[in-house]
Write a protein that holds these residues in place. Structure first.
Motif, mmCIF file in Angstrom:
data_model
loop_
_atom_site.group_PDB
_atom_site.id
_atom_site.type_symbol
_atom_site.label_atom_id
_atom_site.label_comp_id
_atom_site.label_asym_id
_atom_site.label_seq_id
_atom_site.Cartn_x
_atom_site.Cartn_y
_atom_site.Cartn_z
ATOM 1 N N GLU A 79 -40.113 39.486 -9.398
ATOM 2 C CA GLU A 79 -40.595 40.232 -10.263
ATOM 3 C C GLU A 79 -40.832 40.694 -11.319
ATOM 4 O O GLU A 79 -41.332 40.453 -12.513
ATOM 5 N N GLU A 80 -40.173 41.620 -11.279
ATOM 6 C CA GLU A 80 -39.359 42.766 -11.553
ATOM 7 C C GLU A 80 -38.848 42.507 -13.095
ATOM 8 O O GLU A 80 -39.103 43.189 -13.925
ATOM 9 N N VAL A 81 -37.849 41.481 -12.762
ATOM 10 C CA VAL A 81 -36.787 40.585 -13.760
ATOM 11 C C VAL A 81 -37.966 39.940 -15.138
ATOM 12 O O VAL A 81 -37.750 40.095 -16.022
ATOM 13 N N ASN A 82 -38.700 39.600 -14.226
ATOM 14 C CA ASN A 82 -39.719 39.370 -15.144
ATOM 15 C C ASN A 82 -40.869 39.874 -16.218
ATOM 16 O O ASN A 82 -40.948 39.330 -17.329
ATOM 17 N N ASP A 83 -41.057 41.050 -14.614
ATOM 18 C CA ASP A 83 -41.971 42.076 -16.306
ATOM 19 C C ASP A 83 -40.866 42.601 -17.366
ATOM 20 O O ASP A 83 -40.961 42.529 -18.057
ATOM 21 N N LEU A 84 -39.671 42.877 -17.487
ATOM 22 C CA LEU A 84 -39.133 43.055 -18.140
ATOM 23 C C LEU A 84 -38.930 41.818 -18.901
ATOM 24 O O LEU A 84 -38.892 42.416 -20.648
ATOM 25 N N VAL A 85 -38.574 40.698 -19.036
ATOM 26 C CA VAL A 85 -38.364 39.758 -20.163
ATOM 27 C C VAL A 85 -39.584 39.512 -20.994
ATOM 28 O O VAL A 85 -39.736 39.221 -21.685
ATOM 29 N N ARG A 86 -40.912 40.037 -19.961
ATOM 30 C CA ARG A 86 -42.330 39.795 -20.843
ATOM 31 C C ARG A 86 -42.356 40.678 -21.592
ATOM 32 O O ARG A 86 -41.930 40.829 -22.965
ATOM 33 N N GLU A 87 -41.559 41.611 -21.603
ATOM 34 C CA GLU A 87 -41.739 42.940 -22.392
ATOM 35 C C GLU A 87 -40.981 43.367 -23.400
ATOM 36 O O GLU A 87 -41.222 43.748 -24.275
ATOM 37 N N VAL A 88 -39.732 42.813 -22.820
ATOM 38 C CA VAL A 88 -38.731 42.764 -24.091
ATOM 39 C C VAL A 88 -38.996 41.680 -25.536
ATOM 40 O O VAL A 88 -38.577 41.455 -26.978
ATOM 41 N N ARG A 89 -39.989 40.671 -24.974
ATOM 42 C CA ARG A 89 -40.026 39.477 -26.187
ATOM 43 C C ARG A 89 -41.324 40.819 -26.821
ATOM 44 O O ARG A 89 -42.001 40.071 -27.507
ATOM 45 N N THR A 90 -42.038 41.743 -26.751
ATOM 46 C CA THR A 90 -43.209 42.410 -27.351
ATOM 47 C C THR A 90 -42.271 43.698 -28.338
ATOM 48 O O THR A 90 -40.945 43.155 -28.987
ATOM 49 N N ASP A 91 -42.928 43.598 -29.433
ATOM 50 C CA ASP A 91 -42.703 44.838 -30.211
ATOM 51 C C ASP A 91 -42.663 45.780 -29.688
ATOM 52 O O ASP A 91 -43.384 46.402 -29.170
ATOM 53 N N LEU A 92 -41.190 46.302 -29.500
ATOM 54 C CA LEU A 92 -40.878 47.487 -28.999
ATOM 55 C C LEU A 92 -40.057 48.310 -30.115
ATOM 56 O O LEU A 92 -39.628 47.974 -30.645
ATOM 57 N N LYS A 93 -39.586 49.828 -29.446
ATOM 58 C CA LYS A 93 -39.419 50.924 -30.244
ATOM 59 C C LYS A 93 -37.689 50.530 -29.898
ATOM 60 O O LYS A 93 -37.761 49.584 -28.894
ATOM 61 N N LYS A 94 -37.074 50.274 -30.661
ATOM 62 C CA LYS A 94 -35.118 50.116 -30.660
ATOM 63 C C LYS A 94 -35.238 50.686 -29.452
ATOM 64 O O LYS A 94 -34.258 49.868 -28.692
ATOM 65 N N LEU A 95 -35.250 52.086 -28.827
ATOM 66 C CA LEU A 95 -34.569 52.571 -28.048
ATOM 67 C C LEU A 95 -35.211 52.343 -26.825
ATOM 68 O O LEU A 95 -34.617 51.957 -25.682
ATOM 69 N N MET A 96 -36.759 51.851 -26.542
ATOM 70 C CA MET A 96 -36.880 50.392 -25.558
ATOM 71 C C MET A 96 -36.379 49.873 -25.342
ATOM 72 O O MET A 96 -36.529 49.166 -24.378
ATOM 73 N N ARG A 97 -36.124 48.814 -26.570
ATOM 74 C CA ARG A 97 -35.457 47.746 -26.369
ATOM 75 C C ARG A 97 -34.885 47.856 -25.634
ATOM 76 O O ARG A 97 -33.739 46.811 -25.212
ATOM 77 N N LYS A 98 -33.017 49.177 -25.825
ATOM 78 C CA LYS A 98 -32.042 49.302 -26.037
ATOM 79 C C LYS A 98 -32.154 49.199 -23.968
ATOM 80 O O LYS A 98 -31.223 48.266 -23.496
ATOM 81 N N LYS A 99 -33.379 49.508 -23.880
ATOM 82 C CA LYS A 99 -33.494 50.523 -22.576
ATOM 83 C C LYS A 99 -33.496 48.946 -21.227
ATOM 84 O O LYS A 99 -32.924 48.422 -20.392
ATOM 85 N N ILE A 100 -35.111 48.363 -21.794
ATOM 86 C CA ILE A 100 -35.173 47.174 -21.296
ATOM 87 C C ILE A 100 -34.241 46.530 -21.214
ATOM 88 O O ILE A 100 -33.811 45.546 -20.170
ATOM 89 N N ASN A 101 -32.739 46.151 -22.010
ATOM 90 C CA ASN A 101 -32.172 45.012 -22.392
ATOM 91 C C ASN A 101 -31.012 45.146 -21.476
ATOM 92 O O ASN A 101 -30.327 44.228 -20.409
ATOM 93 N N THR A 102 -30.484 46.785 -21.050
ATOM 94 C CA THR A 102 -29.942 46.637 -20.510
ATOM 95 C C THR A 102 -30.731 46.804 -19.147
ATOM 96 O O THR A 102 -29.104 46.672 -18.334
#
Length: 180
Positions: A79-102
């Protein structure tokens, strides 16, 4: 030369204090909000500290009779992985997108480790499958982060890493860490 050594020492001390605070607040906040408020290196390390604690707690619960503890924890990780995948598909600030991808890479590895534990019936903290994992602890007596693997133990180095991404973690990279 001395001033550069002093700068590096102060950087490590400052990062240690920031890391301690991040590790402390992780269980008290919603995960994505905590990640947004924390340095990238603190996200990766703090989550690894809590993953280690949670796995060892699962081993304690299994020992006390909860035979489904590892399977239930595996569901939480998925579920934690799924939450991150859902979040990374939204409009994010550049640094937050990098944090989530990592973090997705790190979380997928954590999920896969637990899936292997479930598949192979690894239910004891003393098993090599757990001992061979790179485990992060916040040692309260030392008031510092300690990294363990098998019989090895090193202090976390607090070298500033920035957000330069993360390689995929595979069984081969796990073996490489153990060899090093």
């Amino acid at each position: 030369e001395n001033w550069m050594t002093a700068v590096a020492a102060e950087m490590k001390l400052t990062l240690q204090q920031i890391m301690k605070e991040a590790v402390f607040y992780y269980p008290k906040q919603q995960r994505l909000k905590w990640m947004d408020a924390s340095l990238g290196m603190c996200c990766q390390t703090g989550i690894k500290v809590w993953w280690t604690w949670e796995i060892e707690d699962v081993f304690r619960r299994v020992k006390n009779g909860d035979k489904n503890a590892m399977k239930n924890y595996g569901g939480k990780l998925k579920e934690e992985v799924n939450d991150l995948v859902r979040e990374v598909r939204t409009d994010l600030k550049k640094l937050m997108r990098k944090k989530i991808n990592t973090q997705i890479i790190v979380d997928v590895h954590a999920r896969d480790v637990v899936d292997k534990f479930i598949r192979d019936s690894i239910m004891d903290i003393r098993e090599f499958a757990w001992e061979s994992q790179l485990r992060f602890y916040w040692d309260k007596q030392l008031d510092d982060c300690v990294v363990k693997q098998c019989t090895g133990k090193i202090m976390y180095g607090y070298e500033y890493m920035g957000l330069n991404g993360r390689l995929v973690i595979t069984p081969l990279t796990d073996r490489c860490y153990m060899t090093i």
